[in-house]
Scaffold this motif. Structure first.
Motif, mmCIF file in Angstrom:
data_model
loop_
_atom_site.group_PDB
_atom_site.id
_atom_site.type_symbol
_atom_site.label_atom_id
_atom_site.label_comp_id
_atom_site.label_asym_id
_atom_site.label_seq_id
_atom_site.Cartn_x
_atom_site.Cartn_y
_atom_site.Cartn_z
ATOM 1 N N VAL A 3 37.202 2.330 76.503
ATOM 2 C CA VAL A 3 38.649 2.527 76.405
ATOM 3 C C VAL A 3 39.084 3.443 77.530
ATOM 4 O O VAL A 3 38.621 4.583 77.633
ATOM 5 N N VAL A 4 39.959 2.958 78.395
ATOM 6 C CA VAL A 4 40.512 3.774 79.465
ATOM 7 C C VAL A 4 41.839 4.355 78.988
ATOM 8 O O VAL A 4 42.719 3.609 78.536
ATOM 9 N N VAL A 5 41.971 5.659 79.077
ATOM 10 C CA VAL A 5 43.180 6.338 78.593
ATOM 11 C C VAL A 5 43.984 6.817 79.789
ATOM 12 O O VAL A 5 43.614 7.788 80.464
ATOM 13 N N ILE A 6 45.091 6.129 80.064
ATOM 14 C CA ILE A 6 45.995 6.521 81.142
ATOM 15 C C ILE A 6 46.822 7.714 80.651
ATOM 16 O O ILE A 6 47.463 7.646 79.605
ATOM 17 N N GLY A 7 46.793 8.806 81.415
ATOM 18 C CA GLY A 7 47.366 10.053 80.916
ATOM 19 C C GLY A 7 46.368 10.788 80.050
ATOM 20 O O GLY A 7 46.729 11.585 79.177
ATOM 21 N N GLY A 8 45.086 10.536 80.304
ATOM 22 C CA GLY A 8 44.027 11.020 79.431
ATOM 23 C C GLY A 8 43.716 12.495 79.525
ATOM 24 O O GLY A 8 42.869 12.991 78.770
ATOM 25 N N THR A 9 44.393 13.224 80.426
ATOM 26 C CA THR A 9 44.181 14.669 80.498
ATOM 27 C C THR A 9 45.360 15.457 79.925
ATOM 28 O O THR A 9 45.352 16.689 79.963
ATOM 29 N N GLY A 10 46.380 14.763 79.400
ATOM 30 C CA GLY A 10 47.551 15.421 78.840
ATOM 31 C C GLY A 10 47.380 15.777 77.376
ATOM 32 O O GLY A 10 46.281 15.678 76.812
ATOM 33 N N LEU A 11 48.474 16.188 76.743
ATOM 34 C CA LEU A 11 48.439 16.650 75.352
ATOM 35 C C LEU A 11 47.843 15.602 74.415
ATOM 36 O O LEU A 11 46.869 15.866 73.705
ATOM 37 N N ILE A 12 48.432 14.413 74.387
ATOM 38 C CA ILE A 12 47.943 13.354 73.497
ATOM 39 C C ILE A 12 46.665 12.747 74.053
ATOM 40 O O ILE A 12 45.706 12.493 73.314
ATOM 41 N N GLY A 13 46.633 12.518 75.362
ATOM 42 C CA GLY A 13 45.497 11.845 75.971
ATOM 43 C C GLY A 13 44.185 12.579 75.769
ATOM 44 O O GLY A 13 43.154 11.971 75.442
ATOM 45 N N SER A 14 44.194 13.898 75.946
ATOM 46 C CA SER A 14 42.949 14.661 75.795
ATOM 47 C C SER A 14 42.465 14.636 74.347
ATOM 48 O O SER A 14 41.260 14.543 74.082
ATOM 49 N N LYS A 15 43.398 14.707 73.400
ATOM 50 C CA LYS A 15 43.032 14.613 71.993
ATOM 51 C C LYS A 15 42.480 13.224 71.673
ATOM 52 O O LYS A 15 41.508 13.076 70.919
ATOM 53 N N LEU A 16 43.090 12.190 72.248
ATOM 54 C CA LEU A 16 42.668 10.816 72.005
ATOM 55 C C LEU A 16 41.267 10.572 72.552
ATOM 56 O O LEU A 16 40.424 9.955 71.881
ATOM 57 N N VAL A 17 41.006 11.041 73.771
ATOM 58 C CA VAL A 17 39.677 10.871 74.360
ATOM 59 C C VAL A 17 38.619 11.494 73.455
ATOM 60 O O VAL A 17 37.568 10.898 73.177
ATOM 61 N N ALA A 18 38.892 12.702 72.964
ATOM 62 C CA ALA A 18 37.931 13.383 72.095
ATOM 63 C C ALA A 18 37.695 12.610 70.799
ATOM 64 O O ALA A 18 36.550 12.459 70.348
ATOM 65 N N LYS A 19 38.767 12.095 70.206
ATOM 66 C CA LYS A 19 38.627 11.354 68.949
ATOM 67 C C LYS A 19 37.841 10.062 69.146
ATOM 68 O O LYS A 19 37.007 9.689 68.314
ATOM 69 N N LEU A 20 38.091 9.350 70.237
ATOM 70 C CA LEU A 20 37.368 8.110 70.504
ATOM 71 C C LEU A 20 35.886 8.385 70.737
ATOM 72 O O LEU A 20 35.022 7.638 70.256
ATOM 73 N N GLU A 21 35.587 9.452 71.464
ATOM 74 C CA GLU A 21 34.186 9.803 71.723
ATOM 75 C C GLU A 21 33.466 10.189 70.431
ATOM 76 O O GLU A 21 32.287 9.859 70.241
ATOM 77 N N GLU A 22 34.186 10.858 69.540
ATOM 78 C CA GLU A 22 33.597 11.231 68.251
ATOM 79 C C GLU A 22 33.157 10.002 67.457
ATOM 80 O O GLU A 22 32.216 10.065 66.665
ATOM 81 N N HIS A 23 33.868 8.888 67.686
ATOM 82 C CA HIS A 23 33.552 7.654 66.961
ATOM 83 C C HIS A 23 32.639 6.730 67.777
ATOM 84 O O HIS A 23 32.503 5.543 67.452
ATOM 85 N N GLY A 24 32.032 7.270 68.829
ATOM 86 C CA GLY A 24 31.022 6.522 69.550
ATOM 87 C C GLY A 24 31.511 5.601 70.640
ATOM 88 O O GLY A 24 30.725 4.807 71.180
ATOM 89 N N HIS A 25 32.785 5.690 70.997
ATOM 90 C CA HIS A 25 33.319 4.823 72.047
ATOM 91 C C HIS A 25 33.234 5.523 73.410
ATOM 92 O O HIS A 25 33.192 6.758 73.497
ATOM 93 N N GLU A 26 33.197 4.713 74.458
ATOM 94 C CA GLU A 26 33.248 5.244 75.816
ATOM 95 C C GLU A 26 34.715 5.424 76.182
ATOM 96 O O GLU A 26 35.416 4.454 76.452
ATOM 97 N N ALA A 27 35.177 6.650 76.167
ATOM 98 C CA ALA A 27 36.588 6.941 76.454
ATOM 99 C C ALA A 27 36.684 7.583 77.827
ATOM 100 O O ALA A 27 36.073 8.626 78.077
#
Length: 248
Positions: A3-27
């Protein structure tokens, strides 16, 4: 799943990357500071290689009329083309509850343009409409401030914690495309003016909140229910008072 997260270093994006990684996905966080620029196209082809899903939680750095429209049109056009070339099978975008009801706002017109490009792209998609974030309350106050006075309309608002927005977007990303819009909102509705009055008081902010039915909200006059979600919205759990207490 990549999963590529555009805006992945911002408020929502950074939280989203962490949540996806917690569930075993490549974020993979993608932003100008990681070498990916959706306005110029720089780095898009490389970061999207092998991606299953792209999530766009990016936002315009300027809300000025021409700048915000240019950002969402150009960024989304470049991104969707790169996704088509890379064989991405699901595009997820974060937008705002009430977007289509605020045509007088430059920002919300640009968000509608973004959503239309997604719908017309031919790529399976899910658009997540969230209500205003708890973390955005100070931004609303700043946009409505004149001197020491904050003018706000007495309309309803049902804000949500950014953590729960990220969770909703993450659920959309790992789920099947709905080719439509899903809504997410907080558990409580407030009057906008009263909520900001209480928030600023809790922060010892000396500004005075004045109730003004005609006060603009990012350039648009609001009706009573403009910012409220529909009856099928997913309702999150975190209450504003609990969140605010943790911030202190």
């Amino acid at each position: 799943m990549k999963v590529v997260v555009i805006g992945g270093t911002g408020l929502i994006g950074s939280k989203l990357v962490a949540k996806l990684e917690e569930h075993g996905h490549e974020a993979v966080p993608a932003a100008p500071n990681t070498g990916v620029n959706t306005l110029t196209g720089e780095g898009l082809a490389e970061v999207l290689e092998g991606a299953d899903v792209v999530v766009d939680v990016s936002n315009s750095p300027s809300f000025e009329k021409d700048a915000v429209m240019e950002f969402f049109r150009t960024s989304t056009t470049n991104l969707l083309k790169a996704e088509a070339d890379a064989g991405v099978t699901h595009h997820v975008a974060l937008s705002v509850v009430g977007t289509e009801r605020l045509p007088d706002s430059d920002y919300f017109r640009a968000k509608v343009a973004q959503e239309n490009l997604i719908k017309e792209s031919g790529i399976p998609y899910t658009i997540v409409h969230a209500t205003q974030f708890f973390e955005f309350m100070n931004g609303i106050a700043a946009s409505s401030t004149d001197g020491d006075t904050v003018r706000l309309a007495p309309v309803k608002i049902q804000p949500i914690a950014a953590d729960e927005v990220a969770a909703a977007v993450g659920s959309a990303a790992i789920g099947a495309p709905v080719d439509g819009v899903v809504e997410v909102a907080g558990p409580e509705a407030f009057r906008l003016d009263e909520l900001l009055r209480d928030t600023l008081a809790a922060q010892n902010d000396p500004r005075t909140v004045v109730t003004d039915p005609h006060a603009p909200y990012f350039g648009a006059e609001l009706q009573e229910t403009t910012l409220l979600p529909g009856p099928d919205a997913h309702i999150a759990e975190t209450r504003f008072a609990d969140w605010l207490a943790r911030q202190q």
